[in-house]
Design an enzyme around this catalytic site. Sequence first.
Site, PDB file in Angstrom:
ATOM      1  N   ASP A 244      82.829  54.216 136.335  1.00  6.10           N
ATOM      2  CA  ASP A 244      83.493  53.035 135.794  1.00  6.10           C
ATOM      3  C   ASP A 244      84.008  52.078 136.845  1.00  6.10           C
ATOM      4  OD1 ASP A 244      84.071  52.294 133.123  1.00  6.10           O
ATOM      5  OD2 ASP A 244      84.715  54.370 132.849  1.00  6.10           O
TER       6      ASP A 244
ATOM      7  N   ASN B 160      76.259  52.052 125.566  1.00  8.10           N
ATOM      8  CA  ASN B 160      76.003  50.912 126.465  1.00  8.10           C
ATOM      9  C   ASN B 160      74.942  49.943 125.924  1.00  8.10           C
ATOM     10  OD1 ASN B 160      76.570  52.735 129.582  1.00  8.10           O
ATOM     11  ND2 ASN B 160      77.950  51.391 128.452  1.00  8.10           N
TER      12      ASN B 160
END
Length: 225
Positions: A2, A50
């Site tokens: 991340d 995603n």
Amino acid sequence: MDGNGRWAEQRGLDRSEGHRAGAEAVRRTLQGCRNLGIKYLTLYAFSSENWRRPKDEIQQLMQLLRQFLQERRQDLHKHRIRLLTIGELTALPSEIQDDLRAAMEESRNYDQGTLILALSYGGRREITRAARDFAEEVAAGKARPEELDEQAFASRLDTAGIPDPDLIIRTSGEQRLSNFLLWQASYSELWFTNVLWPDFGKDELRDAVEDYKRRHRRYGAREQG
Ligand code: FPP
């Protein structure tokens, strides 16, 4: 992995630059794992969620993945690292599927380490798929419900044959699993850092492993003497 987007924003750059720097961090981490003798590394490179990102960002991530496969193929060969994937490979663009299959085939007998790419991966989907497969076998009379135990279930997951992760690292200050290896993470140690993924490197990896080594893993049992 991340923090690519935030890393880019902090520098007034496009998110794509963050992902590019993230791919560099992947390269450093692979090297760090080799130096530390870590035999299995799973990278959560693209989650089943995603796909909700803007089209051009997805395209750029796929392009980076392709580039990564082309650039790292020699490394895998040189260091005898086996490549595996978990997730829904068939959801990926066909040229990436071809690259991945070729790299997996080429490296299938390598035994110095295993790199696992989680691509279009979601833990809940993986578990649901395994449950449905078994239910179908039962419905077809090929299996009986009482045959299903933890081991039999685990053997139906994408990670069949891969040991559960000892340590899960999450960067950029987030402290959750986000659908990553839900079944397999039951007894994993978790390590969090505020460092954004593009800044992650050998020092952070070493800190995480040092911290891990100080922990006592009891797997629910009482501490011995
Ligand atoms: C999360 O950061 C990162 C991703 C969704 C992609 C991870 C991909 C790479 C590190 C590069 C390509 C991978 C390989 C294996 C070569 P984010 O975009 O959510 O950042 P943010 O949380 O700051 O918005």
